[in-house]
Design an enzyme around this catalytic site. Structure first.
Site, PDB file in Angstrom:
ATOM      1  N   CYS A   1       1.135  -1.011   0.232  1.00 24.03           N
ATOM      2  CA  CYS A   1      -0.401   0.111  -0.065  1.00 24.03           C
ATOM      3  C   CYS A   1       1.174   1.994   0.188  1.00 24.03           C
ATOM      4  O   CYS A   1       2.053   1.934  -0.836  1.00 24.03           O
ATOM      5  CB  CYS A   1      -0.980   0.172   0.666  1.00 24.03           C
TER       6      CYS A   1
ATOM      7  N   HIS B   1      -3.847  -5.469   0.590  1.00 28.35           N
ATOM      8  CA  HIS B   1      -2.879  -5.352   1.637  1.00 28.35           C
ATOM      9  C   HIS B   1      -2.810  -6.441   2.463  1.00 28.35           C
ATOM     10  O   HIS B   1      -3.490  -7.909   3.097  1.00 28.35           O
ATOM     11  CB  HIS B   1      -3.942  -5.232   2.805  1.00 28.35           C
TER      12      HIS B   1
ATOM     13  N   GLU C   1      -0.843  -9.130   4.086  1.00 28.27           N
ATOM     14  CA  GLU C   1      -0.865  -9.254   5.608  1.00 28.27           C
ATOM     15  C   GLU C   1      -2.439  -9.586   6.172  1.00 28.27           C
ATOM     16  O   GLU C   1      -1.918 -10.196   7.211  1.00 28.27           O
ATOM     17  CB  GLU C   1      -0.538  -8.295   6.442  1.00 28.27           C
TER      18      GLU C   1
END
Length: 259
Positions: free
Chosen positions: A113, A221, A223
């Site tokens: 990001c 994202h 993660e």
């Protein structure tokens, strides 16, 4: 053997509207520790406390995280406007030269990001302040309401270059991703290869051409639920493999010097 260290770039954050901190989402640490199989270390990204040189010697790789503050437009030659939002100039001062140094050294990093945007700016690129204001673009911002699961839910496909780097990592020419960003690439920086696009033409996956190390960066994202997501897991696994390789090479070189 001690696991290699991945420096997780932290963001300046005001806790309870008055207490200054450096913050990093626990999902970043979880992905680094349990998918990349490395030791996560939160980095206070501020030149008052550390230098790029110290980071390069202390860490084996870097996770350039997302965050609410944006890269200041002065870093790519444009004037600040209200649309550019909040900034973290201290992080700019650390991460932009860190990216360039890693590219030169072949030291691995993964951009997420804001980190994706930092890589583009570090290589001479520019950013749009607000993607959703552009004709024909969708709203890529995080939904304002709902649970974390709903905010990080998969929202659009990303089409990858056939046979390209990301295609090889994911094993598919198209993947589904979440989307939680306001800004995006306007002009790609020198050596930046855009390897994946959202349906509205927004760049979503990049790497640095001819860089000797791992430079993959994504606008979404990964993660979130990295251990279980079929797109996130291979990305963090590949990142971890390159960081382990960097550590092994560094250890071997140190042994040879001492012999």
């Amino acid at each position: 053997m001690v696991r290699p260290v991945i420096g997780i770039i932290g963001n300046s954050y005001l806790m309870n509207d008055q207490y200054p901190t450096h913050a990093g989402g626990t999902m970043n640490s979880d992905a680094v520790a349990n998918v990349s199989d490395c030791m996560p270390m939160l980095i206070p990204a501020d030149p008052r406390y550390l230098s790029v040189e110290e980071l390069l010697e202390t860490c084996d790789g870097f996770l350039l995280t997302g965050g609410r503050p944006n890269v200041h437009p002065e870093e790519y030659g444009e004037a600040e406007t209200e649309a550019h939002g909040a900034f973290d100039r201290a992080r700019d001062a650390i991460v932009l030269p860190l990216v360039r140094a890693c590219v030169e050294r072949g030291q691995p990093f993964l951009g997420i990001c804001r980190g994706f945007q930092e890589v583009n700016v570090a290589m001479g690129g520019t950013l749009y302040p607000e993607i959703r204001d552009l004709p024909g673009r969708m709203n890529h911002r995080m939904p304002p309401d709902g649970t974390l699961e709903e905010k990080f839910a998969l929202r659009h496909p990303v089409k990858l270059t056939e046979g390209g780097v990301f295609h090889q990592v994911f094993g598919a020419p198209e993947v589904m991703t979440n989307t939680l960003h306001g800004q995006g690439i306007k002009r790609a920086g020198s050596r930046i290869v855009i390897d994946g696009f959202a349906p509205d033409g927004t760049p979503e996956a990049i790497y640095v051409k001819d860089a000797p190390g791992f430079t993959l960066s994504v606008q979404w994202h990964p993660e979130w639920d990295a251990a279980n997501d079929p797109v996130s897991r291979p990305l963090f696994e590949r990142f971890g493999q390159t960081v382990h390789g960097w550590q092994a090479t560094k250890t071997q070189q140190a042994f040879q010097k001492s012999a």
